[in-house]
Structure formats: structure tokens, C-alpha cells
Design a protein around this motif. Structure first.
Motif, mmCIF file in Angstrom:
data_model
loop_
_atom_site.group_PDB
_atom_site.id
_atom_site.type_symbol
_atom_site.label_atom_id
_atom_site.label_comp_id
_atom_site.label_asym_id
_atom_site.label_seq_id
_atom_site.Cartn_x
_atom_site.Cartn_y
_atom_site.Cartn_z
ATOM 1 N N LEU A 420 0.842 -1.210 0.000
ATOM 2 C CA LEU A 420 0.000 0.000 0.000
ATOM 3 C C LEU A 420 0.869 1.249 0.000
ATOM 4 O O LEU A 420 0.577 2.241 -0.672
ATOM 5 N N THR A 421 1.964 1.202 0.768
ATOM 6 C CA THR A 421 2.861 2.358 0.823
ATOM 7 C C THR A 421 3.503 2.585 -0.539
ATOM 8 O O THR A 421 3.534 3.696 -1.045
ATOM 9 N N ARG A 422 3.999 1.469 -1.139
ATOM 10 C CA ARG A 422 4.653 1.587 -2.443
ATOM 11 C C ARG A 422 3.737 2.175 -3.495
ATOM 12 O O ARG A 422 4.112 3.007 -4.291
ATOM 13 N N HIS A 423 2.467 1.735 -3.467
ATOM 14 C CA HIS A 423 1.536 2.192 -4.510
ATOM 15 C C HIS A 423 0.669 3.348 -4.034
ATOM 16 O O HIS A 423 -0.346 3.652 -4.638
ATOM 17 N N ARG A 424 1.052 3.924 -2.910
ATOM 18 C CA ARG A 424 0.342 5.098 -2.374
ATOM 19 C C ARG A 424 -1.170 4.905 -2.368
ATOM 20 O O ARG A 424 -1.930 5.736 -2.861
ATOM 21 N N GLY A 425 -1.608 3.750 -1.859
ATOM 22 C CA GLY A 425 -3.036 3.513 -1.664
ATOM 23 C C GLY A 425 -3.780 3.130 -2.931
ATOM 24 O O GLY A 425 -5.009 3.049 -2.916
ATOM 25 N N ASP A 426 -3.060 2.873 -4.020
ATOM 26 C CA ASP A 426 -3.720 2.471 -5.272
ATOM 27 C C ASP A 426 -4.063 0.980 -5.182
ATOM 28 O O ASP A 426 -3.239 0.101 -5.395
ATOM 29 N N VAL A 427 -5.349 0.725 -4.854
ATOM 30 C CA VAL A 427 -5.807 -0.632 -4.567
ATOM 31 C C VAL A 427 -5.584 -1.570 -5.756
ATOM 32 O O VAL A 427 -5.138 -2.706 -5.605
ATOM 33 N N GLN A 428 -5.891 -1.067 -6.946
ATOM 34 C CA GLN A 428 -5.754 -1.886 -8.148
ATOM 35 C C GLN A 428 -4.308 -2.378 -8.308
ATOM 36 O O GLN A 428 -4.059 -3.560 -8.537
ATOM 37 N N ALA A 429 -3.378 -1.450 -8.095
ATOM 38 C CA ALA A 429 -1.963 -1.802 -8.256
ATOM 39 C C ALA A 429 -1.531 -2.820 -7.197
ATOM 40 O O ALA A 429 -0.775 -3.747 -7.472
ATOM 41 N N GLU A 433 -0.068 -6.483 -7.920
ATOM 42 C CA GLU A 433 1.266 -6.894 -7.477
ATOM 43 C C GLU A 433 1.208 -8.169 -6.648
ATOM 44 O O GLU A 433 2.011 -9.079 -6.803
ATOM 45 N N LEU A 434 0.219 -8.239 -5.749
ATOM 46 C CA LEU A 434 0.164 -9.397 -4.855
ATOM 47 C C LEU A 434 -0.698 -10.517 -5.433
ATOM 48 O O LEU A 434 -0.906 -11.538 -4.787
ATOM 49 N N ASP A 435 -1.210 -10.267 -6.629
ATOM 50 C CA ASP A 435 -2.036 -11.245 -7.317
ATOM 51 C C ASP A 435 -3.208 -11.697 -6.430
ATOM 52 O O ASP A 435 -3.421 -12.887 -6.213
ATOM 53 N N LEU A 436 -3.944 -10.731 -5.924
ATOM 54 C CA LEU A 436 -5.048 -11.026 -5.016
ATOM 55 C C LEU A 436 -6.377 -10.693 -5.684
ATOM 56 O O LEU A 436 -6.514 -9.599 -6.252
ATOM 57 N N PRO A 437 -7.372 -11.590 -5.614
ATOM 58 C CA PRO A 437 -8.711 -11.206 -6.079
ATOM 59 C C PRO A 437 -9.296 -10.136 -5.149
ATOM 60 O O PRO A 437 -8.915 -10.076 -3.968
ATOM 61 N N ARG A 438 -10.206 -9.315 -5.690
ATOM 62 C CA ARG A 438 -10.717 -8.190 -4.901
ATOM 63 C C ARG A 438 -11.314 -8.634 -3.561
ATOM 64 O O ARG A 438 -11.085 -8.021 -2.527
#
Ligand code: ATP
Ligand code: MG
Length: 456
Positions: A420-429, A433-438
Motif C-alpha cells: 500500500l505504501t509503495r503504490h500510495r493507496g492504489d488498490v488496483q496496483a 502486485e500481490l495477485d489477489l482477487p478483490r
């Protein structure tokens, strides 16, 4: 700042390639700095770079992807263009996911590279102009370099600090040992109204009990045996500036009464004198104890507590700062590498795990010491950290958690925070990255009580 003045930091182990590319870029009006490997570039780069980085991917010592991660940790707004092998789509996708600004495949036309660099430079210009503006407004760009950290708690701390720096309100800084209380106290002074005055630290725990009063208030000649001349105390010395009472929780009770009186009356009396002297200081105190508990136990005066604690700043322990552990480690490693003129050795992910799960009882100070030992160690890159951490923390699983399940939970929590820190809260990213379903992602966010807004 104009594009003509922008710099391109070019990293490539192939000397011919380096020379040719540097020549095109110089002809196009860029200043070019070339390096044959990533660690030497890292030793010279910092967040003020007025330019962009162009790097080959396949290089000895540190590859382009590891270099990219280090640059991202140093300055997430620094555009990095990677040169990938022809047809290596996987590498290109990975680079973009990990925050590369763009990539270019070998062999490439000079114009293609120039176009990318031009866009990247324009972006960099905007970022730097914005930072300048912000720093002119409130000194925030500068403070990010002094009180380092990107986790929500530290960002909040920096903004609270700047909010109150320009007032005269007494501040109490609370935090465990080594968390950075003194750094905060210095910043309060330097961003405050009294920055041209003195910053006067007094370590209440380090001065012998019978000396503290004279140290604070001063004495007249002959006030007590051994007082063979007049001495001004720290209060007078700090006139017009900031007085920093460190470890205030250790102050003896009789002296607490005198300090309270001085703060209420805004005047002090030197030992052995009857004449009150007005004082004009800003008071900043720090403690690693829970002062309210000390009050309840009768060791600290409650009225003094409320007097020194008009504003409270809490500095969080390192173990609560998630991704900051790696960020600070990188920072201290590159600083130590420069100081001791040693190469920067990149961390393997297993070693990063060790850092993330260590308990850090000595907080940032401990991390800084470990980073220095890491740089100075003569062991191989893989052996260094286990050996150093082993000697700092011989027993106990690092996090204090007992079951495997709890350790896994803690690790999952940290990985989510970092992403979350790396992508500044960009949930989609983060999900990508973590290959997680929503659904799974949402479940985990609520399980760990995480809020994307904290990472914007
Ligand atoms: N956020 C930070 N960014 C950069 N350096 C930091 C940060 N926090 C702490 N440090 C460094 O870590 C070391 C310890 O910090 P500091 O002396 O401020 O801790 P402290 O809370 O006052 O500790 P103690 O309670 O033991 O006095 C210092 O070298 C300081 O420069
Ligand atoms: Mg301190």
C-alpha cells in the motif's frame, strides 16, 4: 529549472554503449553522468536529483531491477527508464509494475530513447517544482530528509510537527528509546519562531541529582560549597531559543516543584539569589516513560505534566512502522557506504524478511547500528544479516509471536502495508502486485484494519 539543465544518470556496464548513449544525450542538451554499475550510482544519488535515471537491466554487482527498488525507496518520484533485452516482455512488465517510468528494448533508435527521457524529465521538473513550492510554504520537503519515513504514522507526525512548530506551546515528545525523539525536538526548534536562538538540550537523567538545580537555574558565587563564581543556568542560556528537557521523567520531585514554578511565573531565581529573572523560552520535553503512570505512582507531579504537555507528539516504535524498516535500512546503508567508502550490497528478500520480523527493541538507533555493521562486515552478502542480527537478538522469535499462524499473520500484514505504501493507496496496483482477487483483498484490509486513504 529547464529541460536544458536536466541531468541523465546513465548506468550500463557496457563501456561502448555507455559512451555512445552519453554522446547522443549530450548532443540533445542533457548533462550526463555515467556509471559502470548501480552501487556506484547509488552512492552518489539523492532525492534532490534534477534529472532522470536510465539503466541497463542485466548488470553484474546489482541488476537493474534491484537498482530500481533502491531508487524507489530513495525517492519514489524519481523517473527510472530501464533498458531491457529485445523481446523480454516479462521483464518489461515486471519493471513497469515495480514502478519504472518506462522501458526501452535493445537495440533502440536514439530518438526513441530521447523521447522517453524528454517526457520523464518534464515529469521530474514538475515534481521538483512542486517540492520547492511546498518547502517554501512550510519546510516540508526538507523535513522529509531529516525525519525519514513514509508510513502513515510518520507522515502524520511530520505534519503535526510543522503545524505546531511556529507556536510557543510546550511540547511533550513521547516514545521508546531510539525512536527519534531528539530528531523531533531539533525539528521543532529549526522550523519554529525561535530558530535563530539557541537549542539547549538538558539530559535530566544524566546530571547528578544535586547538580540539576544549579544546571537549570544557575547559581551566585558562594551559593554553596564549591560555587566559587557565578554561573548562569540553562534557562538563561536558552533565552530567546528552545530548551529541550530530555528524559524529564527522571527529574527528582523537589526539582519538579521548582520547574513548575518557573514555568508558571515565567521567571527563575539563581541559587543563592533573591532576584527573579524573566525567562523567554520555548519548552520541549521528552520521555520514554508513560508519564501518567508515573503521576499515578506519585513519581511525577500531575500539575507539571499538564503544564509541559500542552501538545503531545508520539513517536511510534519501529516495529509499528512497516515498510519504513527497509526504507531506513537502505538510507543508513547508503550513508554508511559513502562514509566508509564501501560498496552498497543489495539485500536478498530473505534478509529483508529478517529485518521485517526483528523486534527492534532499540528502534531506529539499533537499525542504524545494524546498517553500519552490515556495510562494514567482511562476510558474504547472504551471511551478513543473520550473523549481525543473531548477535543482537540471540533468543526468542523476533516478533514475540508464538505460533506459526501468528507469525504468518504478522508477515501478511506487513506485506500489505508495504505494498500500500509503495503504490500510495492504489488498490488496483496492490491487488495486481500481490495477485489477489478483490474479495480476498477486501477481507484482508478489514482483518488488519487498514484504510487505503492512510497511504495516499
Ligand atoms: N525518522 C528518522 N530519520 C532519520 N534518522 C532517524 C530517525 N529517527 C531516528 N533517527 C536516528 O536514530 C538515532 C536515534 O534517534 P534519537 O536520538 O532522536 O532517539 P531518542 O528517541 O531521542 O532516543 P533515546 O530515548 O534513547 O534518547 C539518531 O542517530 C537519529 O539521527
Ligand atoms: Mg534522546
Amino acid at each position: 529549472m529547464t529541460r536544458k539543465l536536466m541531468k541523465v544518470v546513465l548506468v550500463d556496464d557496457d563501456a561502448d554503449m555507455r559512451a555512445a548513449t552519453a554522446q547522443w544525450l549530450e548532443l540533445a542538451g542533457y548533462r550526463v553522468e555515467t556509471y559502470a554499475d548501480a552501487p556506484s550510482a547509488l552512492a552518489r544519488l539523492d532525492t534532490t536529483l534534477e534529472g532522470v535515471v536510465v539503466s541497463d537491466v542485466r548488470m553484474p554487482k546489482m541488476d537493474g531491477m534491484a537498482f530500481l527498488a533502491r531508487l524507489n525507496a530513495l525517492d519514489p518520484d524519481l523517473p527510472v527508464v530501464l533498458i531491457t533485452a529485445h523481446g523480454d516482455v516479462q521483464m518489461a512488465v515486471k519493471a513497469m509494475r515495480q514502478g519504472a517510468y518506462d522501458f526501452i528494448e535493445k537495440p533502440f533508435e536514439p530518438d526513441e530513447l530521447l523521447e522517453i527521457i524528454q517526457r520523464a524529465s518534464e515529469k521530474r521538473c514538475l515534481v521538483l517544482e512542486n517540492r520547492d513550492l511546498r518547502s517554501r510554504l512550510n519546510g516540508s520537503a526538507d523535513i522529509e530528509r531529516r525525519l525519514i519515513g513514509d508510513c502513515p504514522a510518520i507522515r502524520r507526525l511530520r505534519s503535526e510537527l510543522l503545524d505546531i512548530a511556529e507556536t510557543d506551546a510546550p511540547v511533550l515528545i513521547q516514545g521508546e528509546t531510539g525512536t527519534g525523539k531528539e530528531v523531533v525536538a531539533h525539528c521543532l526548534h529549526d522550523y519554529g519562531l525561535r530558530k535563530t536562538g539557541r537549542f539547549v538540550p538538558v539530559n535530566c537523567g544524566a546530571i547528578p541529582e544535586n547538580m540539576v538545580e544549579s544546571e537549570l537555574f544557575g547559581h551566585e558565587r558562594g551559593a554553596f560549597t564549591g560555587a566559587d563564581r557565578r554561573r548562569i543556568g540553562r534557562f538563561e542560556y536558552a533565552e530567546g531559543g528552545t530548551m529541550f528537557l530530555d528524559e524529564i521523567g527522571t527529574m527528582p520531585l523537589p526539582l519538579q516543584v521548582k520547574l513548575l514554578r518557573a514555568l508558571q511565573e515565567r521567571e527563575i531565581v539563581r541559587i543563592g539569589s533573591n532576584e527573579p529573572l524573566p525567562i523567554d523560552i520555548r519548552l520541549v520535553s521528552a520521555t520514554n516513560r508513560q508519564l501518567l503512570d508515573e503521576c499515578a505512582a506519585g513519581r511525577f507531579r500531575e500539575d507539571l505534566f499538564y503544564r509541559i504537555n500542552v501538545v503531545e507528539l508520539r513517536v511510534p516504535p519501529l516495529r509499528e512502522r512497516g515498510g519504513d524498516i527497509l526504507l531506513l535500512f537502505d538510507y543508513f546503508v547508503s550513508r554508511a557506504a559513502t562514509t566508509y567508502q564501501r560498496p552498497v550490497v543489495s539485500l536478498k528478500s530473505t534478509a529483508a524478511n529478517l529485518l521485517m520480523t526483528h523486534k527492534w527493541p532499540g528502534n531506529v538507533r539499533e537499525l542504524k547500528n545494524i546498517a553500519e555493521r552490515f556495510v562494514l562486515s567482511s562476510l558474504s552478502a547472504d551471511e551478513r544479516l543473520p550473523a549481525i542480527l543473531g548477535s543482537f537478538c540471540p533468543s526468542q522469535p523476533a516478533t514475540g509471536a508464538s505460533s506459526l499462524q501468528e507469525l504468518l499473520r504478522q508477515h501478511e500484514h506487513l506485506l500489505l502495508e508495504q505494498a500500500l505504501t509503495r503504490h500510495r493507496g492504489d488498490v488496483q496496483a496492490v491487488m495486481e502486485e500481490l495477485d489477489l482477487p478483490r474479495r480476498t483483498f477486501n477481507e484482508k484490509m478489514s482483518r488488519y484494519n487498514l484504510d487505503r486513504k492512510d497511504y495516499f
